[in-house]
Every structure is written in C-alpha cells, then in structure tokens.
Design an enzyme around this catalytic site. Structure first.
Site, PDB file in Angstrom:
ATOM      1  N   LYS A   1     -10.286   0.189  -2.637  1.00 11.51           N
ATOM      2  CA  LYS A   1     -10.264   0.078  -1.111  1.00 11.51           C
ATOM      3  C   LYS A   1     -10.470   1.293  -0.394  1.00 11.51           C
ATOM      4  O   LYS A   1      -9.672   2.240  -0.508  1.00 11.51           O
ATOM      5  CB  LYS A   1      -8.777  -0.580  -0.807  1.00 11.51           C
ATOM      6  CG  LYS A   1      -8.485  -0.643   0.785  1.00 11.51           C
ATOM      7  CD  LYS A   1      -7.239  -1.351   0.901  1.00 11.51           C
ATOM      8  CE  LYS A   1      -7.079  -1.045   2.385  1.00 11.51           C
ATOM      9  NZ  LYS A   1      -5.556  -1.700   3.020  1.00 11.51           N
TER      10      LYS A   1
ATOM     11  N   LYS B   1      -6.903   3.486  -3.476  1.00 14.34           N
ATOM     12  CA  LYS B   1      -7.080   3.420  -1.983  1.00 14.34           C
ATOM     13  C   LYS B   1      -7.494   4.823  -1.730  1.00 14.34           C
ATOM     14  O   LYS B   1      -6.662   5.671  -1.918  1.00 14.34           O
ATOM     15  CB  LYS B   1      -6.258   2.615  -1.008  1.00 14.34           C
ATOM     16  CG  LYS B   1      -6.470   2.769   0.352  1.00 14.34           C
ATOM     17  CD  LYS B   1      -5.084   1.963   0.830  1.00 14.34           C
ATOM     18  CE  LYS B   1      -5.404   2.038   2.666  1.00 14.34           C
ATOM     19  NZ  LYS B   1      -3.987   1.462   3.188  1.00 14.34           N
TER      20      LYS B   1
ATOM     21  N   ASP C   1       0.754  -1.169   0.014  1.00  4.97           N
ATOM     22  CA  ASP C   1      -0.063   0.019   0.224  1.00  4.97           C
ATOM     23  C   ASP C   1       1.046   1.204  -0.012  1.00  4.97           C
ATOM     24  O   ASP C   1       1.370   1.533   1.041  1.00  4.97           O
ATOM     25  CB  ASP C   1      -0.988   0.066   1.209  1.00  4.97           C
ATOM     26  CG  ASP C   1      -1.929  -1.026   1.052  1.00  4.97           C
ATOM     27  OD1 ASP C   1      -1.744  -2.074   0.573  1.00  4.97           O
ATOM     28  OD2 ASP C   1      -3.120  -0.995   1.836  1.00  4.97           O
TER      29      ASP C   1
END
Lengths: 278, 307
Positions: free
Chosen positions: B243, B207, B144
């Site tokens: 996400k 995300k 991430d």
C-alpha cells in the site's frame, strides 16, 4: 520582424518564442512549433497545454479575486508601465508605421483606463435595492472565474489588450489563445504581464492552431466564460454548442470596444439580504 | 504466522538483506512512470484504482459527520452513477471506527483504522496493543500500524519485530498493514530491511507512509518495497500486499503505481486483496478523468462531491 540587425558586429541572437503557463515560459508539451513569416518558430500548443493552462488559471482565481480592488488597479497600472517601457519593441512588431505607434499608445491607455475602473466598479454597477421588509438589500459584482479569450487577429495588440484588461479588472483568471496569423504581439505581451506583479496563472497565453485548441476550450467544464472577439461566425456557433454543457457565457464584442460593461460581462451579480432593525 | 524467530535468526535475517542499487531503482521507477496508458486501458486502470483505494481522513478535526460523508463517498463515489465501483476501505482514526461501522453496514467497504500511536509510534507497547484491541473491538476490519522508527534507526530491530508480532496477535481476524514511514528511514537499504522485518513479523500488507511526513510515498521507494515483497514471496510462499500512501493526488500518479506493481509483482497483485492506494484527495481526480474519457470534455471539480 525583429531579425537581428546585421552589421552590428555580433552573432545574431534568435529568440525562442514560448507559451506562458502558470507564470512560466514553456515550450509546448507536444514539442511542436509552426513556421511563421518564413523563419520564426511559434510554439504549437496542444490540448494538454490548454488543460494545464486552465488548471493554472483555476488555481489562481481565489487569490486574484481576493486581492483588493485597489491592488488589482495597481497591478494593471504597472502592466501599462511595462508595456510603455517596451514601446519601441511593440512598434517594431506591429510594423513601425505611425499606425503602429498609435496602436501601442492605445493599448497603454486601455490598461490605465481599466486600472482606474477596478475600485470604482462596485459603486457604479453595484446597488442598494429598496425592498419591503426589514432587510438591507445590496448587489455587488463578483468575478465569474476562469475566462477564455480568443484574441482577434487585427488589431493584434490593442484588440488583445482591450479583451484582456476588462476580464482581469474584475478579478478573473485568463487563458488567452493568440491569433494564428499574428501571434507575436500576444506572446510578447505575456512578457509584459510576467513583469507586472500579476500572480502566476492569472494570465496564460497559448499559441497554436485554432482548430486544435478551440474545441477543448469551448467544451472545458472548468471554464466559465469565453470572449469570442477573434472567432469567425462559424466558430462562434460551434463554441456556443460546446459551451452549453456547463452554461459558459459566450461574450461577443467588437475587438476594440471599451466599456465598463465589458468588465461586468465577466462578473456575476450577487445579491445579499441582510436583516436590519427588528 | 507470527511464531517469533529466535534472536540469532533475526540477526542473520537482517544481515542477509542485500543492499539496494539506488540509481538503478530510481531509473527503473522513472522509466516505468513514463509509460503511456490510454483509452480502454486507462479506464480499466482508473476503475481498479478506485476498487483498490483506501479513502482516508486522518485529521485532528475529524468529526462523526465528516466520517459519515466519507463513508457515503466511499460506497458510492459518484452519486447517480452505479458503474463507478465502491472503494476498498475507508481509513480513519480508531476513535471514529464506531461512527463508520454504522454507515458502512451492508456495503462492501471495509474499515481500516490507524493505530499504535499513529503517526509517530512513540509510545509504550502495552498502550499500542491496547489501542489495536479497542479498534478491532469497535469494528475495524484492518489495522494500519506504524513501526517504531526510533527503535529501528538505532538498530533495535528486535524491539520493532516483537512489537509487530504483538500487534499482529492483538489484531485477531483483522488484517495488519505495517507502515514503515519511508520518509524517515533515510536510505533504500533501510526501506528494504524494514520491509523484510515487517513481513517476517507477520504483516499482511506493508505500507509506505503515514502521509504526515515529507517525503511520503515515492515511486522508487515503492519499487524497492515491491521487490522486497517479491523476494519474500519467493522465499516463503506467503503473499504480502502493498500500500503506497501519502502524496498520491492525481490519476497519472495512481496509474504509475499500477504500472510498477504490474511489472514488479505481476497481475495477481492487481486486486484490492493485495494492493491498496492510500489517498484523501485522489478519488475526485480519478472520477474526473473517467468522465473526461467518457465525454471527451475536460472536467471541473464543481460537478463532483467534495472529498
């Protein structure tokens, strides 16, 4: 009923009665109400209002329990002051007879009496225990957590205050179910408590149909005790069955009873073994 | 992927990003959030929420012990109840990846590691690339990364783009999720632009947030990002996952995200391969809701493991 007195030259201001959840006066999330004495709308709380009230109470427990006993006493005393300040309103609500005046006086006195108990309870109920070992062994009362109170129909004010005050005195947070047939003293008492420096969520007051709220309160896993002063024997049986899942205390006392043991009915006794000497 | 676009091409890509109807996005998100999901559908949605969850701990105080507990909770969220699925992944700092590796062996739970000077992204590209390589070498299945918001906001899209390309390359087989930190981007137009930029640079997932900045994930921002994904997929044919992360604490919120996901990207996205929920304190609420549906009684946190 506090219907606006006609002839005073202005438009009647009709009051919207509301639930008291997490320090706020709200309508039922369901939007429902029921008619009371012909022209008064009483909010008809739903199971989701109950859920929100229990969540608010759970959130309020740590802060309220951590207040010093003296501070809890001060706040209960202030509740007595606020109730006394609204004496005329409550006498009016309860029917204006001499019995009503006496009832309000008794309710104020109950709050003062339990206010005095907050910082004396641990000395009277707690103990130092003689043990055969090098330990200082003592027992102190601690609040049990979230308490449900099924308020009695009669006497509507003093019965309620005498159920609420001891549970508050010990440091619990409450969810009060107002009686279906005499809801106004309970809903108005919420206005008293809202101005008594009680932290938000410590007392929540719901009105509505008993049969719609009671099963959810009794089976709620996050409620630690229920005072069933306002319940019929059949309701008590149902509550006891539902309460078994998380071993809730089901506390049964007469509506008007006053005793320090009513405070400990909502408390857990904690015993500590503290090593000494050696 | 990640064949670098030419500079002029990047410029025209960014200029071609159409602007977002702010009022429309907020209204649509709010109307979808009102949808009531009950009974069997609710249980299905809650089960999916667990299967798509990135169970997260990103604290300075994280210890190997805390990561071990998180792994145990991720594999078996409710001890004694095998009907509750494992979460999709656990999300941790790179320094903790090796601890998690050991505890997740033999399970389906993947390891996601934040990287690239998380959460600010304010460091040197070489350092970020090195961090990603180390995290992957330590066993991270997913990375991430955060974008460099400073560069993005000052209009240096090229730097952001190239950094994502470099990080994607450093990831090797690991999946790359690109965190836009929408709370710092200011406008929905910027969110859409950053989404397109990240996807063009090779992101496998985009995300919303790190969880360290307020506001974190919101429903309208998620809608804007999902619509960017939908348009990107139409254009290129390459599916990109989504996400939301940060501030998702209740089952109700989680279900609202699933509704928006279904209405925007469709049923193909309702799988952990294409959708993740980043959350640290959502799991217990979901477990309590499932138990409430099964038993009919409202639940208490006292009867669930600490998360």
């Amino acid at each position: 009923m506090p219907a606006a007195k006609s002839g005073n030259g202005r438009v009647e201001v009709r009051k919207t009665h509301k639930l008291f959840i997490n320090g706020e006066f709200v309508r039922s999330e369901s939007g429902r109400a029921y008619r009371f004495e012909g022209n008064v709308n009483i909010p008809r709380g739903s199971r989701k209002d109950l859920r929100d009230a229990v969540r608010a109470a759970r959130g309020a427990v740590p802060g309220w329990a951590a207040r010093t006993a003296m501070n809890r006493g001060q706040i209960l005393y202030r509740a007595a002051e606020m109730l006394d300040g609204r004496r005329a309103q409550f006498v009016d609500l309860l029917g204006s007879a001499r019995a009503a005046q006496k009832e309000v006086d008794n309710a104020v006195e109950a709050l003062v009496w339990y206010a005095g108990w907050t910082d004396k309870l641990a000395q009277v109920i707690g103990a130092t225990n003689p043990v055969s070992g090098p330990y200082f062994n003592f027992t102190i009362p601690e609040p049990t957590g979230v308490v449900g109170i099924v308020a009695p129909e009669e006497p509507a004010l003093v019965g309620l205050v005498r159920r609420v005050a001891p549970a508050l005195c010990g440091g619990n947070a409450l969810v009060v179910l107002a009686p279906e047939k005499t809801p106004l003293p309970a809903l108005t008492l919420a206005e008293v408590l809202a101005t008594s420096d009680l932290p938000a969520g410590v007392v929540n007051v719901l009105s509505g149909y008993r049969k719609e709220l009671l099963p959810w309160l009794a089976s709620h896993m996050d409620v630690n005790a229920i005072d069933v002063a306002g319940c019929t024997p059949d309701e008590v049986t149902e509550i006891e069955k539902a309460a078994a899942d998380n071993v809730k205390r089901v506390v049964k006392h007469a509506p008007e009873e006053m005793s320090p043991y009513l405070i400990t009915a909502f408390m857990e006794m904690k015993t500590v073994w503290h090593p000494v000497g050696v | 992927m990640a064949t670098a676009l030419s500079l002029s091409h990047l410029g025209s890509l960014m200029r071609g990003v159409r602007s977002v109807d702010e009022v429309g996005a907020e209204e649509r998100a709010a109307s979808l959030a009102k949808r009531s999901i009950k009974k069997a559908s609710k249980l299905w949605a809650l089960d999916l929420a667990i299967r798509c969850m990135d169970l997260t701990t990103l604290e300075g105080s994280d210890t190997p012990g805390k990561v071990a507990a998180l792994c145990a909770k991720g594999i078996r969220p409710k001890p004694g109840d095998a009907t509750i699925p494992s979460v999709a992944a656990i999300c941790i700092y790179p320094a903790r990846v090796a601890d998690a590796k050991e505890h997740l062996r033999g399970s389906s739970v993947r390891i996601a590691s934040v990287a690239t000077a998380f959460p600010s992204g304010q460091s040197f590209t070489s350092v970020k690339v090195a961090e990603v390589k180390e995290a992957v070498a330590a066993g991270a299945d997913e990375v991430d990364m955060v974008i460099d918001r400073g560069a993005f906001l000052s209009g240096d899209h090229e730097k952001v783009y190239e950094e994502i390309v470099a990080v994607k390359e450093a990831c090797g087989p690991a999946h790359l999720k690109v965190i836009l930190e929408t709370g710092e981007l200011g406008t929905y137009d910027n969110v859409r632009r950053a989404s397109i930029l990240a996807m063009a640079a090779g992101a496998d997932f985009i995300k919303t947030s790190t969880g360290k900045v307020q506001p974190a994930a919101t429903l309208p921002v998620s809608l804007v990002m999902m619509e960017a994904i939908r348009d990107f997929v139409r254009e290129t044919g390459r599916p990109v996952g989504f996400k939301p992360a940060g501030g998702i604490r209740t089952s109700k919120q989680a279900i609202a995200y699933l509704v928006v996901l279904y209405e925007t990207l469709g049923a193909e996205w309702m799988t952990p391969e294409r959708f993740r929920l980043g959350a640290s304190t959502l799991l217990n609420d979901v477990l309590m809701q499932i138990e409430k549906e099964r038993t009919g009684a409202y639940q208490s946190g006292d009867y669930f493991t600490i998360d």
